[in-house]
Design an enzyme around this catalytic site. Structure first.
Site, PDB file in Angstrom:
ATOM      1  N   LYS A 232     -48.379  11.186  48.203  1.00 44.71           N
ATOM      2  CA  LYS A 232     -48.691  12.525  47.674  1.00 44.71           C
ATOM      3  C   LYS A 232     -49.358  12.407  46.309  1.00 44.71           C
ATOM      4  CE  LYS A 232     -44.958  14.616  50.310  1.00 44.71           C
ATOM      5  NZ  LYS A 232     -43.555  15.031  50.396  1.00 44.71           N
TER       6      LYS A 232
ATOM      7  N   GLN B 244     -38.676  16.125  46.343  1.00 45.93           N
ATOM      8  CA  GLN B 244     -38.706  15.307  47.555  1.00 45.93           C
ATOM      9  C   GLN B 244     -37.329  15.297  48.218  1.00 45.93           C
ATOM     10  OE1 GLN B 244     -41.481  13.824  48.962  1.00 45.93           O
ATOM     11  NE2 GLN B 244     -40.142  13.326  50.684  1.00 45.93           N
TER      12      GLN B 244
ATOM     13  N   ASP C 274     -44.075  23.619  48.484  1.00 45.10           N
ATOM     14  CA  ASP C 274     -43.493  23.236  49.768  1.00 45.10           C
ATOM     15  C   ASP C 274     -43.139  24.472  50.606  1.00 45.10           C
ATOM     16  OD1 ASP C 274     -43.274  20.734  50.795  1.00 45.10           O
ATOM     17  OD2 ASP C 274     -41.366  20.231  49.842  1.00 45.10           O
TER      18      ASP C 274
END
Ligand code: NAP
Length: 286
Positions: free
Chosen positions: A54, A98, A121
């Site tokens: 990422k 994460q 997200d």
């Protein structure tokens, strides 16, 4: 029949190139390059690989890498303070916590601290609610990536029978809502579904996100259907998905491979969300 391969690697490359152009336009219009704050707690090897990718691809798209790392034994208050700091920092366009977090941390409580405008997200209650109501907001990256693949391959959705296997907050539920928003007739299956194969056979578009390797076989697929395999499992012979790909490829019209299907799209959509968040925060562009 041998199914057409839906090439997620190629589509993701195009999406990332578009994001890179969008970043350059934002900066040329007097804005600031989007900043992506990936937050990694601990040393889980799979999470480290995901976060590294990422970060690398966000930099490649012209973004600022604002990565933060805390040790595995960081307590709830320390991680909460970090999320609050990133939430208040104008250089941070998007915050990506994460998952999964170490077990002693309450991930729902930490996600709740992320402002909806920086929730790249798409996991906060606010963004989930906006999706449920069909209003604009940041969408979860994996289901958004599936939609981008379906659109790229011009898979008809309006009036189509769509079946989603899995009802997680991360994938299954938002996937069903995105398909519903495009006027598909959506059925959601889960671990209590009676006769999974029979329900799946209704599908013109079948999206499988169950987390069980090879769960969906050729008997669960209508001839000519489009099958999207979200599952990722690391085995001795490499990666495989939730679909028995050899059997399904003989029946389906189109199929996403694992690897090279949905996986690369997830990161591409994260970058797209980060650019969208930065534009909205800076009031520049669409
Ligand atoms: P999850 O939270 O474990 O959810 C799995 C879902 O599948 C649950 O809703 C569960 O039903 C359902 N399920 C389990 N067994 C089933 C069965 N036998 N028949 C029908 N449904 C069943 O998993 P997730 O986070 O959604 O992820 C799913 C898969 O996608 C995993 O392999 C994950 O690694 C992968 N993934 C890939 C990406 C990517 O970028 N490609 C991103 C995210 C996830 P219940 O609700 O009844 O328990």
């Amino acid at each position: 029949m041998t199914a057409r391969v839906i090439d997620g690697t190629a589509v993701a490359r195009r999406v990332r190139a578009d994001v890179g152009r969008g970043v350059a336009e934002l900066v040329a219009a007097g804005g600031v390059a989007p900043g992506l704050a990936t937050v990694l707690i601990g040393e889980d090897p799979a999470s480290e690989v995901y976060v590294r990718n990422k970060r690398r691809l966000s930099v490649e798209a012209g973004m600022q890498d604002l990565h933060r790392h805390l040790p595995a034994d960081a307590d709830q208050a320390t991680v909460a303070a970090l999320v609050d700091e990133l939430a208040a920092d104008p250089a941070v366009s998007g915050i990506l916590l994460q998952l999964p977090l170490p077990e002693h941390l309450d991930s729902d409580a930490l996600i709740a601290r992320i402002p909806a405008a920086k929730d790249v997200d798409g996991l906060t209650t606010a963004n989930a609610g906006l999706l449920a109501q069909g209003r604009p907001g940041l969408r979860p990256c994996t289901p958004a990536g599936v939609m981008a693949l379906l659109d790229e391959y011009e898979v008809p959705l309006s009036g189509a029978e769509a079946v989603v296997v899995g009802r997680s907050v991360l994938v299954g539920k938002p996937m069903a809502q995105l398909l519903l928003a495009r006027n598909a007739t959506v059925t959601v299956c889960h671990s209590r579904t009676r006769d999974l194969a029979e329900v799946c056979r209704r599908a013109d578009v079948l999206v499988v996100a169950a987390g069980i390797p090879g769960l969906v076989g050729g008997d669960a697929v209508r001839p000519g259907a489009t099958v999207v395999d979200v599952g990722i499992h690391r085995g001795e012979d490499g990666l495989r998905g939730d679909v028995d790909s050899a059997a399904v490829a003989e029946v389906a019209g189109a199929l996403t491979p694992v690897p090279g299907g949905v996986g690369p799209m997830t990161i591409a959509m994260l970058l797209a969300n980060t650019l969208t968040a930065a534009r909205v925060q800076q009031g520049i562009g669409d």
